[in-house]
Design a protein around this motif. Structure first.
Motif, PDB file in Angstrom:
ATOM      1  N   GLY A   1       0.989  -1.212   0.087  1.00  0.00           N
ATOM      2  CA  GLY A   1      -0.009   0.158   0.115  1.00  0.00           C
ATOM      3  C   GLY A   1       0.733   1.272   0.067  1.00  0.00           C
ATOM      4  N   GLY A   2       2.057   1.311  -0.576  1.00  0.00           N
ATOM      5  CA  GLY A   2       2.709   2.453  -0.829  1.00  0.00           C
ATOM      6  C   GLY A   2       3.876   2.820   0.415  1.00  0.00           C
ATOM      7  N   ALA A   3       4.344   1.769   0.704  1.00  0.00           N
ATOM      8  CA  ALA A   3       5.423   1.823   1.591  1.00  0.00           C
ATOM      9  C   ALA A   3       6.491   2.914   1.024  1.00  0.00           C
ATOM     10  CB  ALA A   3       6.163   0.605   2.106  1.00  0.00           C
ATOM     11  N   ARG A   4       7.243   3.929   2.076  1.00  0.00           N
ATOM     12  CA  ARG A   4       7.976   4.675   1.772  1.00  0.00           C
ATOM     13  C   ARG A   4       9.437   4.045   1.740  1.00  0.00           C
ATOM     14  NH1 ARG A   4       6.757   9.836   5.694  1.00  0.00           N
ATOM     15  NH2 ARG A   4       4.561  10.241   5.017  1.00  0.00           N
ATOM     16  N   LYS A   5       9.611   2.991   2.375  1.00  0.00           N
ATOM     17  CA  LYS A   5      10.971   2.419   2.204  1.00  0.00           C
ATOM     18  C   LYS A   5      10.741   0.898   2.439  1.00  0.00           C
ATOM     19  CE  LYS A   5      13.663   3.150   5.867  1.00  0.00           C
ATOM     20  NZ  LYS A   5      14.311   3.612   6.763  1.00  0.00           N
ATOM     21  N   ALA A   6      11.800   0.046   1.608  1.00  0.00           N
ATOM     22  CA  ALA A   6      11.714  -1.348   2.083  1.00  0.00           C
ATOM     23  C   ALA A   6      11.980  -1.714   3.454  1.00  0.00           C
ATOM     24  CB  ALA A   6      12.940  -2.137   1.128  1.00  0.00           C
ATOM     25  N   ALA A   7      11.204  -2.806   3.896  1.00  0.00           N
ATOM     26  CA  ALA A   7      11.502  -3.419   5.297  1.00  0.00           C
ATOM     27  C   ALA A   7      12.895  -4.095   5.232  1.00  0.00           C
ATOM     28  CB  ALA A   7      10.449  -4.478   5.581  1.00  0.00           C
TER      29      ALA A   7
ATOM     30  N   GLU B   1      14.933 -12.416  -7.183  1.00  0.00           N
ATOM     31  CA  GLU B   1      14.799 -12.588  -5.925  1.00  0.00           C
ATOM     32  C   GLU B   1      16.004 -13.058  -4.789  1.00  0.00           C
ATOM     33  OE1 GLU B   1      10.122 -13.892  -5.213  1.00  0.00           O
ATOM     34  OE2 GLU B   1      11.603 -15.622  -5.437  1.00  0.00           O
ATOM     35  N   LEU B   2      16.873 -13.364  -5.675  1.00  0.00           N
ATOM     36  CA  LEU B   2      18.104 -13.783  -5.101  1.00  0.00           C
ATOM     37  C   LEU B   2      18.816 -12.486  -4.395  1.00  0.00           C
ATOM     38  CD1 LEU B   2      20.025 -16.449  -7.485  1.00  0.00           C
ATOM     39  CD2 LEU B   2      19.447 -16.626  -4.960  1.00  0.00           C
ATOM     40  N   LEU B   3      18.393 -11.483  -5.037  1.00  0.00           N
ATOM     41  CA  LEU B   3      19.020 -10.187  -4.290  1.00  0.00           C
ATOM     42  C   LEU B   3      18.329  -9.837  -3.004  1.00  0.00           C
ATOM     43  CD1 LEU B   3      18.214  -7.794  -7.396  1.00  0.00           C
ATOM     44  CD2 LEU B   3      20.728  -7.902  -6.476  1.00  0.00           C
ATOM     45  N   PHE B   4      17.374 -10.417  -2.483  1.00  0.00           N
ATOM     46  CA  PHE B   4      16.517 -10.017  -1.374  1.00  0.00           C
ATOM     47  C   PHE B   4      15.745 -10.964  -0.622  1.00  0.00           C
ATOM     48  CE2 PHE B   4      13.358  -9.242  -4.317  1.00  0.00           C
ATOM     49  CZ  PHE B   4      12.278  -9.403  -4.186  1.00  0.00           C
TER      50      PHE B   4
ATOM     51  N   PHE C   1      22.720  -5.233  -0.683  1.00  0.00           N
ATOM     52  CA  PHE C   1      21.889  -3.899  -0.033  1.00  0.00           C
ATOM     53  C   PHE C   1      22.505  -3.603   1.146  1.00  0.00           C
ATOM     54  CE2 PHE C   1      18.483  -5.611  -3.326  1.00  0.00           C
ATOM     55  CZ  PHE C   1      18.885  -5.116  -4.321  1.00  0.00           C
ATOM     56  N   ARG C   2      21.927  -2.395   1.460  1.00  0.00           N
ATOM     57  CA  ARG C   2      22.343  -1.889   2.746  1.00  0.00           C
ATOM     58  C   ARG C   2      21.251  -1.173   3.561  1.00  0.00           C
ATOM     59  NH1 ARG C   2      28.162   1.011   1.442  1.00  0.00           N
ATOM     60  NH2 ARG C   2      29.606  -0.933   0.804  1.00  0.00           N
ATOM     61  N   PRO C   3      21.072  -1.157   4.648  1.00  0.00           N
ATOM     62  CA  PRO C   3      19.821  -0.622   5.075  1.00  0.00           C
ATOM     63  C   PRO C   3      19.525   0.945   4.586  1.00  0.00           C
ATOM     64  CG  PRO C   3      20.966  -1.514   7.010  1.00  0.00           C
ATOM     65  CD  PRO C   3      21.937  -1.695   5.885  1.00  0.00           C
TER      66      PRO C   3
ATOM     67  N   ASP D   1      10.358  -4.570  -1.911  1.00  0.00           N
ATOM     68  CA  ASP D   1       9.621  -4.203  -0.656  1.00  0.00           C
ATOM     69  C   ASP D   1      10.111  -4.571   0.611  1.00  0.00           C
ATOM     70  OD1 ASP D   1       9.099  -6.674  -0.896  1.00  0.00           O
ATOM     71  OD2 ASP D   1       6.842  -6.161  -1.371  1.00  0.00           O
ATOM     72  N   ARG D   2      11.204  -5.559   0.565  1.00  0.00           N
ATOM     73  CA  ARG D   2      11.744  -5.965   1.800  1.00  0.00           C
ATOM     74  C   ARG D   2      13.043  -6.596   1.356  1.00  0.00           C
ATOM     75  NH1 ARG D   2       7.360 -10.759   1.604  1.00  0.00           N
ATOM     76  NH2 ARG D   2       6.637  -9.118   0.474  1.00  0.00           N
ATOM     77  N   VAL D   3      14.032  -6.891   2.275  1.00  0.00           N
ATOM     78  CA  VAL D   3      15.380  -7.388   2.290  1.00  0.00           C
ATOM     79  C   VAL D   3      15.326  -8.342   3.624  1.00  0.00           C
ATOM     80  CG1 VAL D   3      17.992  -7.064   1.984  1.00  0.00           C
ATOM     81  CG2 VAL D   3      16.142  -5.453   1.031  1.00  0.00           C
TER      82      VAL D   3
END
Length: 303
Positions: free
Chosen positions: A124-130, A196-199, A234-236, A273-275
């Protein structure tokens, strides 16, 4: 070691049993479905069967990978999930204590880390990935997650009360079936799984190796929980950009990524949307998945 492997006829069990045997272990497979890797056909919900199998085979370690999974929700009642995933785990823990088992490895899931609130934000439009680590307090959104988390709590309890060494592995996706995500409809299965292997994915071979590592380290760890997923680049601090423009973030880490994907005719996830962060497994378990997104790109480069 003499090892009881539950879920021995499943995707993970079929990869793990031969690996354990190659290392010199004696493996007794327990699964409701007959297969070459299964010596005992039956359910872990059958308490007498579990106690008898562990005792009669003088089992020294248990790898508990058998469960009802998320796809089973459509065809099974909540009571079935409780019977298999919760009562079945309790049966195995009781059998472990009764027979003096010294190592217990439990296959859990990263799925239980996605609450309804997180899911709502992701869709629903998150501002950042979890950015997801073992430190968060899960609030599962479905019966699968609820029963797997309950089983984790039982594992912790039996370590506290009985000193049973237990390692819980929250594995990301490694199933062979096509992805159920909406954007997967527009991508090939290989394309989606590569992204998907990225995250949030790993290979079944790496999942099997993680269980081998957990088996070896269980007694030294006592009790621990690990996210098992391919190493993420990725990093936070990337999380806001991952929602807004994931391809640009990936290209910063892998400059050849746009060209290689274009040559293959593959598409990129516009938003991530998540990592899942598997760094704790590297630090405490000494385990890192062998296959990563970089390996996918290396393979594409030589095609």
């Amino acid at each position: 070691m003499r090892i009881l492997l539950t879920g021995s006829s499943g995707w993970l069990g079929s990869a793990l049993a031969p690996r354990l045997k190659a290392l010199g272990h004696q493996v007794v497979g327990l699964d409701p479905v007959a297969s070459a890797q299964t010596q005992v056909v039956g359910s872990i919900a059958d308490r007498d069967l579990v106690l008898r199998t562990v005792g009669d085979n003088r089992i020294e370690a248990i790898i508990h990978s058998g469960a009802l999974h998320k796809p089973n929700i459509e065809h099974h009642e909540n009571a079935d999930f409780v019977a298999t995933n919760v009562q079945g785990t309790l049966n195995l823990l009781d059998a472990a204590v009764a027979s003096g088992v010294q190592r217990f490895v439990f296959t859990s899931t990263t799925s239980l880390m996605i609450s309804r609130a997180i899911r709502a934000g992701l869709t629903g439009g998150a501002r950042k990935a979890a950015w997801l680590t073992e430190e968060m307090s899960p609030e599962p959104r479905n019966i699968y997650g609820v029963t797997k988390l309950s089983a984790e709590h039982l594992c912790r309890l039996y370590h506290i009360e009985h000193g049973l060494p237990v390692v819980v592995l929250r594995t990301a996706r490694f199933f062979p079936e096509a992805d159920d995500m909406a954007h997967a409809i527009e991508q090939s299965d290989a394309n989606t799984k590569a992204n998907e292997l990225l995250f949030r994915r790993l290979t079944v071979e790496d999942a099997a190796e993680a269980h081998v590592a957990a088996l070896e380290k269980a007694r030294g760890l006592g009790f621990d929980i690990f996210i098992i997923s391919a190493p993420t680049p990725f990093r936070p601090e990337d999380c806001e950009a991952l929602i807004a423009d994931a391809p640009s973030v990936v290209a910063r880490y892998f400059p050849d990524y746009p060209r290689l994907y274009a040559r293959q005719g593959w598409t990129r996830f516009s938003s991530i949307d998540r990592v899942y962060d598997p760094s704790r497994a590297k630090e405490r378990l000494g385990f890192v998945c062998r296959t990563s997104f970089a390996d996918v790109l290396a393979a594409l480069a030589v095609e």
